[in-house]
Design a protein around this motif. Structure first.
Motif, mmCIF file in Angstrom:
data_model
loop_
_atom_site.group_PDB
_atom_site.id
_atom_site.type_symbol
_atom_site.label_atom_id
_atom_site.label_comp_id
_atom_site.label_asym_id
_atom_site.label_seq_id
_atom_site.Cartn_x
_atom_site.Cartn_y
_atom_site.Cartn_z
ATOM 1 N N LEU A 211 38.989 95.441 20.603
ATOM 2 C CA LEU A 211 39.094 96.883 20.805
ATOM 3 C C LEU A 211 40.259 97.448 19.998
ATOM 4 C CD1 LEU A 211 38.584 97.142 24.686
ATOM 5 C CD2 LEU A 211 36.885 97.516 22.889
ATOM 6 N N PRO A 212 40.078 98.596 19.370
ATOM 7 C CA PRO A 212 41.147 99.192 18.551
ATOM 8 C C PRO A 212 42.210 99.872 19.405
ATOM 9 C CG PRO A 212 39.221 100.609 18.542
ATOM 10 C CD PRO A 212 38.819 99.379 19.315
ATOM 11 N N PHE A 213 43.192 99.127 19.866
ATOM 12 C CA PHE A 213 44.211 99.659 20.771
ATOM 13 C C PHE A 213 44.915 100.892 20.200
ATOM 14 C CE2 PHE A 213 43.715 95.557 22.788
ATOM 15 C CZ PHE A 213 44.005 95.813 24.120
ATOM 16 N N SER A 214 45.064 100.932 18.889
ATOM 17 C CA SER A 214 45.814 102.039 18.290
ATOM 18 C C SER A 214 45.089 103.375 18.362
ATOM 19 C CB SER A 214 46.140 101.721 16.827
ATOM 20 O OG SER A 214 44.953 101.544 16.078
ATOM 21 N N THR A 215 43.774 103.363 18.610
ATOM 22 C CA THR A 215 43.020 104.619 18.658
ATOM 23 C C THR A 215 42.382 104.901 20.015
ATOM 24 O OG1 THR A 215 41.005 103.531 17.824
ATOM 25 C CG2 THR A 215 42.509 104.494 16.189
ATOM 26 N N LEU A 216 42.645 104.057 21.002
ATOM 27 C CA LEU A 216 42.085 104.305 22.327
ATOM 28 C C LEU A 216 42.723 105.550 22.944
ATOM 29 C CD1 LEU A 216 42.012 100.691 23.864
ATOM 30 C CD2 LEU A 216 40.086 102.000 22.967
ATOM 31 N N PRO A 217 42.007 106.249 23.826
ATOM 32 C CA PRO A 217 42.583 107.424 24.494
ATOM 33 C C PRO A 217 43.865 107.067 25.239
ATOM 34 C CG PRO A 217 40.210 107.317 24.853
ATOM 35 C CD PRO A 217 40.594 106.023 24.202
ATOM 36 N N ASP A 218 44.740 108.038 25.410
ATOM 37 C CA ASP A 218 46.022 107.818 26.094
ATOM 38 C C ASP A 218 45.811 107.154 27.449
ATOM 39 O OD1 ASP A 218 47.336 108.954 24.004
ATOM 40 O OD2 ASP A 218 47.647 110.908 24.962
ATOM 41 N N GLY A 219 46.594 106.117 27.693
ATOM 42 C CA GLY A 219 46.560 105.433 28.980
ATOM 43 C C GLY A 219 45.552 104.314 29.078
ATOM 44 N N VAL A 220 44.550 104.309 28.214
ATOM 45 C CA VAL A 220 43.495 103.294 28.310
ATOM 46 C C VAL A 220 44.004 101.923 27.862
ATOM 47 C CG1 VAL A 220 41.220 102.581 27.472
ATOM 48 C CG2 VAL A 220 41.651 104.981 28.045
ATOM 49 N N GLY A 221 44.717 101.891 26.735
ATOM 50 C CA GLY A 221 45.242 100.624 26.242
ATOM 51 C C GLY A 221 46.145 99.926 27.251
ATOM 52 N N PRO A 222 47.167 100.624 27.805
ATOM 53 C CA PRO A 222 48.026 99.991 28.809
ATOM 54 C C PRO A 222 47.260 99.536 30.046
ATOM 55 C CG PRO A 222 49.075 101.950 27.929
ATOM 56 C CD PRO A 222 47.679 101.943 27.384
ATOM 57 N N ALA A 223 46.260 100.321 30.476
ATOM 58 C CA ALA A 223 45.468 99.946 31.656
ATOM 59 C C ALA A 223 44.682 98.669 31.393
ATOM 60 C CB ALA A 223 44.514 101.084 32.031
ATOM 61 N N ILE A 224 44.121 98.543 30.203
ATOM 62 C CA ILE A 224 43.367 97.340 29.854
ATOM 63 C C ILE A 224 44.292 96.127 29.778
ATOM 64 C CG2 ILE A 224 42.077 96.209 27.993
ATOM 65 C CD1 ILE A 224 40.789 98.920 27.401
ATOM 66 N N ALA A 225 45.451 96.296 29.154
ATOM 67 C CA ALA A 225 46.392 95.181 29.032
ATOM 68 C C ALA A 225 46.853 94.690 30.400
ATOM 69 C CB ALA A 225 47.591 95.603 28.183
ATOM 70 N N ALA A 226 47.149 95.623 31.313
ATOM 71 C CA ALA A 226 47.613 95.250 32.655
ATOM 72 C C ALA A 226 46.509 94.539 33.441
ATOM 73 C CB ALA A 226 48.078 96.495 33.406
ATOM 74 N N ALA A 227 45.300 95.081 33.398
ATOM 75 C CA ALA A 227 44.184 94.476 34.126
ATOM 76 C C ALA A 227 43.865 93.095 33.560
ATOM 77 C CB ALA A 227 42.958 95.375 34.056
ATOM 78 N N THR A 228 43.979 92.959 32.259
ATOM 79 C CA THR A 228 43.699 91.680 31.610
ATOM 80 C C THR A 228 44.705 90.627 32.051
ATOM 81 O OG1 THR A 228 42.755 92.807 29.699
ATOM 82 C CG2 THR A 228 43.399 90.511 29.405
ATOM 83 N N TYR A 229 45.974 91.007 32.077
ATOM 84 C CA TYR A 229 46.993 90.047 32.517
ATOM 85 C C TYR A 229 46.711 89.581 33.945
ATOM 86 C CZ TYR A 229 51.405 87.937 33.793
ATOM 87 O OH TYR A 229 52.356 87.046 34.230
ATOM 88 N N ARG A 230 46.342 90.505 34.810
ATOM 89 C CA ARG A 230 46.090 90.137 36.206
ATOM 90 C C ARG A 230 44.882 89.217 36.341
ATOM 91 N NH1 ARG A 230 47.229 95.778 36.985
ATOM 92 N NH2 ARG A 230 44.983 96.208 37.135
ATOM 93 N N VAL A 231 43.868 89.419 35.521
ATOM 94 C CA VAL A 231 42.623 88.665 35.708
ATOM 95 C C VAL A 231 42.679 87.267 35.084
ATOM 96 C CG1 VAL A 231 41.274 89.266 33.630
ATOM 97 C CG2 VAL A 231 40.129 89.078 35.852
ATOM 98 N N ILE A 232 43.592 87.040 34.154
ATOM 99 C CA ILE A 232 43.673 85.730 33.507
ATOM 100 C C ILE A 232 44.412 84.736 34.398
ATOM 101 C CG2 ILE A 232 44.700 84.482 31.559
ATOM 102 C CD1 ILE A 232 44.155 86.897 29.817
ATOM 103 N N ARG A 233 43.858 83.551 34.504
ATOM 104 C CA ARG A 233 44.516 82.499 35.291
ATOM 105 C C ARG A 233 45.762 82.008 34.560
ATOM 106 N NH1 ARG A 233 44.198 77.754 32.614
ATOM 107 N NH2 ARG A 233 42.330 77.284 31.377
ATOM 108 N N LYS A 234 46.680 81.373 35.301
ATOM 109 C CA LYS A 234 47.842 80.763 34.673
ATOM 110 C C LYS A 234 47.377 79.604 33.794
ATOM 111 C CE LYS A 234 51.363 82.096 38.023
ATOM 112 N NZ LYS A 234 52.472 81.651 38.894
ATOM 113 N N GLY A 235 47.895 79.586 32.601
ATOM 114 C CA GLY A 235 47.464 78.604 31.622
ATOM 115 C C GLY A 235 46.427 79.161 30.665
ATOM 116 N N GLY A 236 45.893 80.358 30.984
ATOM 117 C CA GLY A 236 44.901 80.994 30.132
ATOM 118 C C GLY A 236 45.553 81.900 29.100
#
Length: 213
Positions: A141-166
């Motif tokens: 996904l092109p983080f540099s052109t995503l609507p305001d707030g979408v990139g940070p929301a995706i990054a945060a949700a992604t960190y939470r969903v990944i297991r430790k070691g992933g």
């Protein structure tokens, strides 16, 4: 509207359909870019060099769930499926219903699930398919052109969903994605793949065992 006017209106659509059929998946990808360049990000799919290098860090023997954001026409899907265990699952998430419909029609592997939705909702999507955590998440996904707030929301949700070691695997055409990743992932490996159109930045954000939950 007369029959001749209808015919003139339909002619460009026939030409467009013929071009898409001739180009195959490239035609579908190009059409998706024209309709929504902000979300697709590139006019052509990733090169095999980018694919192989991006996936080279994955521990496939211990990967039960692989998630991809913005799969497009499946450029990464097939290589991922070729490497995955027989009991693993690949979930792809895209906001473009045309891409999702195309993938559902062309990829019949039982391990494959295509979801029309937002990457920001990855936690709910993963749980809906019987998992609590993902081993790896891949994003073009092109983080540099995503609507305001979408990139940070995706990054945060992604960190939470990944297991430790992933890990969070990201390929981009600008280095801005690293900024979003660095707020959550302490250890980020990076590289540049020159044999791609255009050349792209590669990032692997690791969720180490000693990271906070």
């Amino acid at each position: 509207m007369t029959s001749s006017e209808l015919a003139r209106e339909a002619f460009p659509q026939k030409i467009k359909r013929k071009i898409k059929q001739t180009l195959g998946p490239w035609g579908v990808f190009f059409d998706g870019f024209l309709r929504n360049p902000v979300m697709v990000g590139s006019i052509v799919p990733s090169s095999r060099f980018t694919i192989n290098r991006m996936l080279s860090r994955v521990d496939w023997d211990n990967c039960k769930l692989f998630v991809e954001y913005g799969p497009g026409v499946g450029t990464f899907c097939r290589p991922v499926l070729d490497r995955m265990r027989r009991d693993a699952m690949l979930i792809v998430i895209d906001t473009n219903p045309r891409f999702i419909e195309y993938l559902r029609r062309t990829i019949t592997d039982s391990r494959f699930v295509a979801v029309n939705g937002s990457a920001a909702d990855v936690e709910e999507i993963v749980r809906a398919h019987g998992h609590e955590k993902a081993d790896y998440v891949l994003s073009g996904l092109p983080f540099s052109t995503l609507p305001d707030g979408v990139g940070p929301a995706i990054a945060a949700a992604t960190y939470r969903v990944i297991r430790k070691g992933g890990a969070f695997l990201v390929y981009q055409f600008t280095p801005r994605a690293r900024t979003f990743m660095a707020k959550h992932f302490k250890r980020i490996d990076n590289a540049i793949e020159p044999i791609n159109v255009p050349p792209c930045f590669l990032y692997w954000g690791w969720k180490d065992e000693d990271d906070a939950a």
